[in-house]
Structures are given as C-alpha cells and as structure tokens.
Enzyme design. Sequence first.
Site, PDB file in Angstrom:
ATOM      1  N   HIS A 170      -4.500  26.968   8.641  1.00  0.00           N
ATOM      2  CA  HIS A 170      -3.843  26.554   7.395  1.00  0.00           C
ATOM      3  C   HIS A 170      -2.321  26.623   7.484  1.00  0.00           C
ATOM      4  CE1 HIS A 170      -3.856  30.983   6.335  1.00  0.00           C
ATOM      5  NE2 HIS A 170      -2.697  30.630   5.807  1.00  0.00           N
ATOM      6  N   ASP A 184     -10.382  29.410  10.796  1.00  0.00           N
ATOM      7  CA  ASP A 184      -8.981  29.335  10.390  1.00  0.00           C
ATOM      8  C   ASP A 184      -8.055  29.713  11.547  1.00  0.00           C
ATOM      9  OD1 ASP A 184      -6.832  28.821   8.791  1.00  0.00           O
ATOM     10  OD2 ASP A 184      -6.909  30.718   7.687  1.00  0.00           O
ATOM     11  N   SER A 188       0.677  34.851   7.370  1.00  0.00           N
ATOM     12  CA  SER A 188      -0.504  34.196   7.925  1.00  0.00           C
ATOM     13  C   SER A 188      -0.289  33.811   9.378  1.00  0.00           C
ATOM     14  CB  SER A 188      -0.836  32.936   7.112  1.00  0.00           C
ATOM     15  OG  SER A 188      -1.259  33.272   5.819  1.00  0.00           O
TER      16      SER A 188
END
Length: 472
Positions: A159, A194, A273
């Site tokens: 992402h 992810d 992230s």
Amino acid sequence: MMLDRSAMILMMLFLLLQGAAAFAVPYNRSNKNQVGNKSGLNKYSVNELKQLLTERGLDFRDCLERRDLVERLETTNFVADDAPRRASSAESYMTAEESRLVQTVKRTSPSVAFITTSMDRAGGTGPRARGFSLGAEVPLGTGSGILWDSQGHVVTNCHVIFATGTMPTTVKVKLQGMAEACEASVVGVEPEKDLAVLKMKCPTSMLPTPLNVGTSNDLQVGQSALAIGNPFGLDNTVTTGVVSALGRDVDGFGGRVIKNCIQTDAAINPGNSGGPLMDSSGRLIGVNTAILGNGGRGNIGIGFAIPVDTVRRVVNQIIRYGKVVRPTLGINVVDDRVTRSIEQQLRRPLQGVLVAEVIRNSPAQKAGLQAMELRSDGTTILGDLITKVNGEEVKQVEDLLSAIEEQRQGDLVRLTVERCCDSSRTEVISVRLVSRDDLKQPMTTSPASWRQGQSNYNNIRGGRHKEPTPWQ
C-alpha cells in the site's frame, strides 16, 4: 589663584591613579589563560569540564564562563593527572539497557529507507512512458522500507507503492547518509500479504549493511520491540515498546485479511508503513503495516507488523520469480501456540503440525487428509498430525511451510501423518501439489464451525479462541 588650585587638584588625581595602578594586577589575555594552568585543567574542553564536575557531584548551573567551571573544579583540589583525559559522552550516564539501545539504533538505522512515490500529470501512459517527461510530477505518498540485501532490494508495504490504487511512474528510495534519493523499480508485489519488493538503481558499493533477519515463530509476548521509520515524513524516527500480542488477524491492503500479525505498542504512525519492527538485538522480526483505526487522532498504542517468517518466504519468491508462486496442499493448519495449548489439555506431546481444515477439491482432500472437527455437543475431534515431509521431520508450522515451498507445482510429496493425533496410527500418504490459483475455494477464510463453536472450543482447550493459521 584659581589656576593654581586647579593644577593642584589635577596633580593630586594623577598621583592617586598612578598609585592605584602600581598596586593593581594587570589583566590581559595571558592572565585569563593562567586560570587552570596550575591544576592542568586548560587542556579540557567545556564539555569535558562539565563531565568532570558531574562525576564529582558538583553543581555547575550558575557557571557562566569556562573559567567558572575551572574554578569550581579547583575547589576540589583536582589535578589533571588524577584522571585521564577522555571525550565527553552522554553514554557514560546511560544504563546498560539504554546504551545497548543507542548502539542498536546507530547500527540499524542506515538500512531503513525513506520511500516516496509520484505520478506524471500525463499518467503512466504519458510522455514519460515513451522516454520523455513533462517535468511535472504529482506526489502520491511516502512510507518506509527495509534494505533487504547487498544487491539493493528494498522491502516495503504494497500500500506504500499503490497509495492511490495505481502504479506510480516514479519510486524513489533514500537511505541515511545519501545526498539524494535514487530511483527504484518495482520487482513484484504480494497484495494478500501487503508486501512489495523494490530494486534500487544505484551502485551497490554505496549501500550499508542490510538488517539481520530474525525469526518470528519463537516470539514471546512482553519482549522488547523497536520500530524505525518515517512517520509524517520525519525520517529515522525511533519508537520502542513490547510485543503486545501474537497471531492477530488484520484487514490489510484492499480489504484482504493478513493472518498472524504481531501486535505492538511501539508507536506506529502514517509513514511508518513498510519499516522494520526489530527485537532488542536489532534483528528484523516484522514489517510494520497498520495501526488500529482511531478516526485520524494518531497512534493509540496498537500497531501491527507482518511476521518476518512470512516476509522472508514472500520476498525470496518475488526476488526469484517476480511474483509469489506457492505450491500448496490445500489445507489450513493450527498455529503452534494453539497446538502447545492442546498438548497441555491432552497431557502428551504433539510433535508436528495439526490440520485444522481441508479445502474442498484440494490435493489434501483427494489424498484423504482429515481436519479437526468441532461437534455441536462441544466436543472436538482432533484431525491428522503431519510429522514428516519426504522423510524430513516437521515440528512446527514454519517447518511445513518451508518444506512445501521448496517444491514445485505438480510435485508429489510424501506426508507422514498420525491419524487423529494417534501415534499408533501412523501412515504415509502421497499428495500432488497444485498452485493456490488452481484451488476453486479461497483459503483465506476459516471454517464456519470454528467461529460458531468458539465458546465450546474455549472450554476444551482452556484458552482464548484462535482461528487456524491459513496455508499460504
């Protein structure tokens, strides 16, 4: 007459000033340098003087100049030869744990990447795609990453790269100490985990040492955790905490559920992230991926990371094949921690991997593998326990995953199983592996019977319900 009196007054003033000068000690630059010469303190810097005062428990908050520090030390009859000269360091006042943490951060932070993505205004099919650029790029997002190896591969979240749902035209990676960010290409992605792998377009000679890769199957709740990343664009931000829980299921990229995530209270914010979650030794134990939704109010102490055992398998396949090519048996298996809990209930060891679910029309079903069964009366019938793959012992889930993923689609593997976890009913069965894409039923869902029978299962195994680990 008045002139004579004025002259006398001037003469008297001159004589007084001359006499005072005779008794005054001349002050010049050389006198200033003489302060501390006798005690040998002139060779110390201001910081070193402060350190010496601190070591002797002397307060120096009212000292304005360097000479004040020297004079304060001289009141203790300090002699320079009594203590060897050394550089002032805050580490001398740290606890052993603090010093170890500082050294870990210094060693690992150069391998943490700051990732930015952008898009040409013309889009991916515009002039840039044909070898030209309009010179006007629109920023899409930022995130963190991990230098994976000496070839320049960088691991991050899917992402982070697809922040807007489309492939960016430019991905740039910047490591600590680099004057400018360098461009990177996207090697491959695995949306269901992810994860994404990038390849830096820069000389490998300028890369720092990659992080050491640890393991996640043996993590313990309560052990220290360290996160480094770029929250809100603030690069190389360090936060600490503990492993708060294990085996969490998290809604990941595109609504896909990521199984068995690590929960931590180390502060993770937007921009973290893709960055590393490490243990106290600086070994990679997970890739930070998400925080609990809180209406945009910032971190509330609940963050999640993809376990490094999963990361390693996915990343290696992406580097080797450009995508994840997973052969599969078509089963879901019980997490190791749950198996240990069942052992305590049975009061006997279960040396292997317990089958939780057999996917319909899968190779496992055709071979006759049997899964756990939760009956309506609350009793649980144990399924098969896989103890060997092609003669090699399997003691935990990681062993089974590694053994199967070393094979290829279409390979025939021999599984040694204990029927219903009964060691007296050991059989060897053959299963032909298929790719996950060939299975008609998705493997990310858990059996409905496990969810519906949660309270009954609690009573049987004496712990909180934990859905089985998916075979991925």
